[in-house]
Design a protein around this motif. Structure first.
Motif, PDB file in Angstrom:
ATOM      1  N   PHE A 123      10.669 -37.909 -49.337  1.00 19.64           N
ATOM      2  CA  PHE A 123      10.639 -39.200 -48.627  1.00 19.64           C
ATOM      3  C   PHE A 123      11.752 -39.317 -47.594  1.00 19.64           C
ATOM      4  CE2 PHE A 123      13.769 -40.337 -51.906  1.00 19.64           C
ATOM      5  CZ  PHE A 123      14.690 -41.047 -51.157  1.00 19.64           C
ATOM      6  N   LYS A 124      12.711 -38.388 -47.592  1.00 21.37           N
ATOM      7  CA  LYS A 124      13.796 -38.467 -46.616  1.00 21.37           C
ATOM      8  C   LYS A 124      13.229 -38.464 -45.187  1.00 21.37           C
ATOM      9  CE  LYS A 124      17.319 -38.309 -49.583  1.00 21.37           C
ATOM     10  NZ  LYS A 124      16.673 -38.255 -50.901  1.00 21.37           N
ATOM     11  N   ASP A 125      12.034 -37.865 -45.011  1.00 15.18           N
ATOM     12  CA  ASP A 125      11.414 -37.812 -43.675  1.00 15.18           C
ATOM     13  C   ASP A 125      11.052 -39.207 -43.163  1.00 15.18           C
ATOM     14  OD1 ASP A 125      11.651 -35.097 -43.887  1.00 15.18           O
ATOM     15  OD2 ASP A 125       9.538 -34.728 -44.326  1.00 15.18           O
ATOM     16  N   ASN A 126      10.642 -40.101 -44.049  1.00 20.82           N
ATOM     17  CA  ASN A 126      10.302 -41.472 -43.626  1.00 20.82           C
ATOM     18  C   ASN A 126      11.499 -42.136 -42.955  1.00 20.82           C
ATOM     19  OD1 ASN A 126       8.501 -40.832 -46.047  1.00 20.82           O
ATOM     20  ND2 ASN A 126       7.530 -42.680 -45.249  1.00 20.82           N
ATOM     21  N   GLY A 127      12.696 -41.875 -43.493  1.00 19.98           N
ATOM     22  CA  GLY A 127      13.898 -42.476 -42.924  1.00 19.98           C
ATOM     23  C   GLY A 127      14.443 -41.680 -41.755  1.00 19.98           C
ATOM     24  N   MET A 128      14.345 -40.350 -41.863  1.00 18.51           N
ATOM     25  CA  MET A 128      14.991 -39.497 -40.863  1.00 18.51           C
ATOM     26  C   MET A 128      14.331 -39.624 -39.495  1.00 18.51           C
ATOM     27  SD  MET A 128      17.756 -37.863 -41.138  1.00 18.51           S
ATOM     28  CE  MET A 128      18.071 -37.365 -42.834  1.00 18.51           C
ATOM     29  N   THR A 129      13.017 -39.857 -39.459  1.00 22.22           N
ATOM     30  CA  THR A 129      12.353 -40.035 -38.161  1.00 22.22           C
ATOM     31  C   THR A 129      12.975 -41.223 -37.416  1.00 22.22           C
ATOM     32  OG1 THR A 129      10.235 -40.312 -37.030  1.00 22.22           O
ATOM     33  CG2 THR A 129      10.421 -41.389 -39.162  1.00 22.22           C
ATOM     34  N   CYS A 130      13.345 -42.265 -38.141  1.00 23.81           N
ATOM     35  CA  CYS A 130      13.998 -43.427 -37.518  1.00 23.81           C
ATOM     36  C   CYS A 130      15.447 -43.124 -37.153  1.00 23.81           C
ATOM     37  CB  CYS A 130      13.934 -44.633 -38.458  1.00 23.81           C
ATOM     38  SG  CYS A 130      12.292 -45.369 -38.533  1.00 23.81           S
ATOM     39  N   GLY A 131      16.174 -42.473 -38.058  1.00 22.31           N
ATOM     40  CA  GLY A 131      17.579 -42.140 -37.784  1.00 22.31           C
ATOM     41  C   GLY A 131      17.701 -41.226 -36.573  1.00 22.31           C
ATOM     42  N   LEU A 216      24.011 -39.166 -40.123  1.00 21.73           N
ATOM     43  CA  LEU A 216      22.720 -39.542 -40.718  1.00 21.73           C
ATOM     44  C   LEU A 216      22.765 -39.496 -42.246  1.00 21.73           C
ATOM     45  CD1 LEU A 216      20.255 -37.986 -38.131  1.00 21.73           C
ATOM     46  CD2 LEU A 216      20.521 -40.402 -38.703  1.00 21.73           C
ATOM     47  N   ASN A 217      23.929 -39.856 -42.792  1.00 17.89           N
ATOM     48  CA  ASN A 217      24.025 -39.965 -44.251  1.00 17.89           C
ATOM     49  C   ASN A 217      23.310 -41.219 -44.731  1.00 17.89           C
ATOM     50  OD1 ASN A 217      25.327 -37.598 -44.749  1.00 17.89           O
ATOM     51  ND2 ASN A 217      26.996 -38.551 -45.870  1.00 17.89           N
ATOM     52  N   SER A 218      23.304 -41.368 -46.052  1.00 21.13           N
ATOM     53  CA  SER A 218      22.523 -42.400 -46.725  1.00 21.13           C
ATOM     54  C   SER A 218      22.811 -43.830 -46.253  1.00 21.13           C
ATOM     55  CB  SER A 218      22.780 -42.257 -48.222  1.00 21.13           C
ATOM     56  OG  SER A 218      22.178 -43.244 -48.954  1.00 21.13           O
ATOM     57  N   MET A 219      24.052 -44.096 -45.804  1.00 23.21           N
ATOM     58  CA  MET A 219      24.370 -45.487 -45.423  1.00 23.21           C
ATOM     59  C   MET A 219      23.902 -45.823 -44.013  1.00 23.21           C
ATOM     60  SD  MET A 219      26.908 -43.308 -45.090  1.00 23.21           S
ATOM     61  CE  MET A 219      28.259 -42.767 -44.065  1.00 23.21           C
ATOM     62  N   ASN A 220      23.309 -44.855 -43.299  1.00 27.05           N
ATOM     63  CA  ASN A 220      22.790 -45.149 -41.953  1.00 27.05           C
ATOM     64  C   ASN A 220      21.676 -46.193 -42.049  1.00 27.05           C
ATOM     65  OD1 ASN A 220      20.878 -44.856 -39.658  1.00 27.05           O
ATOM     66  ND2 ASN A 220      22.426 -43.410 -38.952  1.00 27.05           N
ATOM     67  N   PRO A 221      21.869 -47.364 -41.413  1.00 33.08           N
ATOM     68  CA  PRO A 221      20.901 -48.455 -41.610  1.00 33.08           C
ATOM     69  C   PRO A 221      19.504 -48.148 -41.063  1.00 33.08           C
ATOM     70  CG  PRO A 221      22.537 -49.062 -39.952  1.00 33.08           C
ATOM     71  CD  PRO A 221      22.995 -47.763 -40.546  1.00 33.08           C
ATOM     72  N   PHE A 222      19.381 -47.211 -40.145  1.00 35.50           N
ATOM     73  CA  PHE A 222      18.066 -46.925 -39.564  1.00 35.50           C
ATOM     74  C   PHE A 222      17.211 -46.055 -40.484  1.00 35.50           C
ATOM     75  CE2 PHE A 222      20.985 -48.058 -36.234  1.00 35.50           C
ATOM     76  CZ  PHE A 222      20.295 -49.138 -35.675  1.00 35.50           C
ATOM     77  N   ARG A 223      17.880 -45.252 -41.332  1.00 33.87           N
ATOM     78  CA  ARG A 223      17.114 -44.507 -42.341  1.00 33.87           C
ATOM     79  C   ARG A 223      16.454 -45.499 -43.305  1.00 33.87           C
ATOM     80  NH1 ARG A 223      20.515 -39.985 -45.124  1.00 33.87           N
ATOM     81  NH2 ARG A 223      18.684 -40.079 -46.450  1.00 33.87           N
ATOM     82  N   VAL A 224      17.196 -46.527 -43.684  1.00 33.15           N
ATOM     83  CA  VAL A 224      16.626 -47.553 -44.566  1.00 33.15           C
ATOM     84  C   VAL A 224      15.412 -48.216 -43.905  1.00 33.15           C
ATOM     85  CG1 VAL A 224      17.067 -49.806 -45.627  1.00 33.15           C
ATOM     86  CG2 VAL A 224      18.776 -47.987 -45.822  1.00 33.15           C
ATOM     87  N   GLU A 225      15.510 -48.496 -42.598  1.00 29.57           N
ATOM     88  CA  GLU A 225      14.373 -49.119 -41.890  1.00 29.57           C
ATOM     89  C   GLU A 225      13.127 -48.245 -42.003  1.00 29.57           C
ATOM     90  OE1 GLU A 225      14.288 -52.372 -40.368  1.00 29.57           O
ATOM     91  OE2 GLU A 225      15.864 -52.184 -41.865  1.00 29.57           O
ATOM     92  N   GLY A 226      13.294 -46.935 -41.829  1.00 30.10           N
ATOM     93  CA  GLY A 226      12.143 -46.032 -41.894  1.00 30.10           C
ATOM     94  C   GLY A 226      11.561 -45.934 -43.294  1.00 30.10           C
ATOM     95  N   GLN A 227      12.423 -45.959 -44.300  1.00 28.47           N
ATOM     96  CA  GLN A 227      11.946 -45.842 -45.677  1.00 28.47           C
ATOM     97  C   GLN A 227      11.161 -47.079 -46.127  1.00 28.47           C
ATOM     98  OE1 GLN A 227      15.684 -42.963 -46.617  1.00 28.47           O
ATOM     99  NE2 GLN A 227      15.224 -44.413 -48.251  1.00 28.47           N
ATOM    100  N   LYS A 228      11.325 -48.181 -45.404  1.00 27.03           N
ATOM    101  CA  LYS A 228      10.491 -49.360 -45.696  1.00 27.03           C
ATOM    102  C   LYS A 228       9.006 -49.024 -45.541  1.00 27.03           C
ATOM    103  CE  LYS A 228      11.840 -52.449 -42.752  1.00 27.03           C
ATOM    104  NZ  LYS A 228      12.366 -53.506 -41.866  1.00 27.03           N
TER     105      LYS A 228
END
Ligand SMILES: *Cc1c(COP(=O)(O)O)cnc(C)c1O
Length: 436
Positions: A123-131, A216-228
């Motif tokens: 699932f890291k890909d869902n967030g990483m595309t945004c980050g 692009l570590n876990s606290m990057n707020p844009f990864r959270v946006e993508g994981q939504k």
């Protein structure tokens, strides 16, 4: 459709709530050190319009529409220009019924949302595309993370696709090349530092500022946006009928934070009328969030987290304040499971015909405990999120099935559902007799 929407970064800490431009290069609040999150205001399309657009895009071959993340872009409108998007057509992961796993978990029905079907297998890909897209929007040339696992594999892939240089920082002498193989193949530059994980994180923050590297570590707020989008896609696949429970493993708790935010926002926009409850499952040897949830107070970090489910071997989860808020406001719960329980649940998910990596199997192990304790009803509508692909950890699988798997402190894990190969002679009669 997102024109006129205003996006900004807001400090998550209730006593601060400081606001920053969406283009600020920040990972924590400079005022109080709190976590940051993206907030949106201004005109938004109606729920009916959104549902319609999302459904129509499934017929489109445009890259943004065929991504299972960017198809839902009105629900995280932080970019000013979609030309910044870098996509590998992530998301688009199936909802799979698994009667055999349901029975094992003490449920009438159980559906898995399998994020292991992503381009790099988690699932890291869902967030990483945004980050990675935000990195491009900011004009960054290099991105970095401190990780040995799925984060580095995903970041390396998206950096490669975006034409960014990927830097992966690791503690020297503590490398498992199995996990790093993907990152090396995607061309990431890997630096082994003679220091421990926390020291390296501090070092990387200094370097990021000095050299203009985007973290692009876990606290990057844009990864959270993508994981939504994991939640949005799941709800869309269920025609916007929310389940009673959503069950997921908890490590750094970024995903828990993303799921809670997604559900609250979907509810506010009228996409759903009912809030599902979140159940977070941790491994017994790395369960600081379980302790926090049941004892209250502040989070007490686990100094030496231990579990074979390496993706959730986290002693000091960065996103705990957000995650605690989300679990509490969803009237959810936190459970912990043993190494044996994870291993057996994993084998049952394999028997369903798809399998998963160890951390993902904590979900089914947790469900089994929560149903037998009466916390989840037998007839509840449950979606469990499988976070990573079966092939991420083949070593573990082989050892389990041959009875050679051991916990980190050296005790044997029983091959309850073991499945071994048999050596046979080149003799049809004897093989036929064996198979009779
Ligand atoms: C990252 C990861 C987790 C943990 O997710 P958090 O957001 O850190 O809680 C669980 N499973 C897999 C496969 C992962 O890659």
């Amino acid at each position: 459709m997102s024109s006129g929407v205003h996006a900004e970064l807001v400090c998550f800490s209730a006593s601060c709530r400081e606001r920053f431009p969406i283009t600020a290069v920040l990972y924590n609040c400079p005022k109080c050190g709190g976590l940051l999150e993206a907030r949106y205001s201004g005109p938004r399309p109606s729920a009916a319009e959104l549902r319609d657009v999302f459904r129509q895009r499934r017929l489109s071959n445009l890259p943004l529409d065929s991504s299972g993340v960017w198809r839902y872009r009105e629900l995280f409108p932080f970019l000013d220009d979609n030309a910044h998007v870098v996509t590998l057509r992530e998301g688009n992961t199936p909802l799979l019924d698994a009667p055999i796993a349901a029975q094992y978990g003490g449920l009438d029905h159980l559906t898995f949302k399998h994020q292991g079907f992503n381009p790099t297998g988690s699932f890291k890909d869902n967030g990483m595309t945004c980050g990675a897209s935000q990195a491009r929007r900011l004009g960054m040339k290099r991105v970095a993370c401190v990780s040995t696992g799925n984060t580095s594999a995903s970041m390396a892939a998206y950096a490669a696709a975006a034409g960014l240089e990927a830097l992966i920082f690791l503690p020297h002498g503590n490398i498992s090349f199995g996990k790093l193989a993907q990152a090396l193949e995607y061309g990431a530059r890997t630096l082994e530092v003679e220091a421990n994980f926390d020291q390296i994180l501090a070092l990387v923050r200094v370097l990021a500022e000095r050299l203009g590297i985007y973290l692009l570590n876990s606290m990057n707020p844009f990864r959270v946006e993508g994981q939504k989008s994991i939640i949005f896609e799941m709800l869309d696949q269920r025609d916007w009928n929310p389940p009673d429970w959503i069950v997921l493993p908890g490590g750094n708790l970024g995903n828990t934070s993303a799921f809670g935010k997604a559900l609250r926002e979907a509810h506010q926009l009228g996409l759903i009328q009912k809030m599902p409850r979140l159940a977070v499952i941790q491994a017994e040897g790395a369960a600081p969030f379980y302790e926090l949830f049941h004892q209250g107070g502040e989070l007490h970090a686990v100094t030496h987290p231990e579990t074979l489910a390496t993706a959730i071997r986290i002693g000091d989860p960065v996103s705990w304040p957000k995650a605690l808020n989300e679990v509490c406001s969803s009237r959810g719960t936190v459970e912990k499971v043993t190494e044996q329980e994870i291993a057996d649940a994993k084998a049952m998910i394999g028997r369903a015909g798809f399998g998963c990596e160890p951390a993902s199997a904590a979900t089914l192990a947790g469900i089994r405990k929560l149903t037998s304790a009466g916390a989840i009803a037998k007839n509840a509508d449950v979606v469990a999120v499988l976070t990573g692909n079966l092939l991420k950890d083949p070593d573990y699988i082989y050892k389990y099935h041959t009875g050679k798997l051991e916990t980190p402190n050296g005790s044997k894990i029983r091959a309850t559902f073991g499945n071994q190969s048999t050596v046979v002679p080149n003799d049809p009669d004897r093989i036929a007799a064996l198979l009779a």
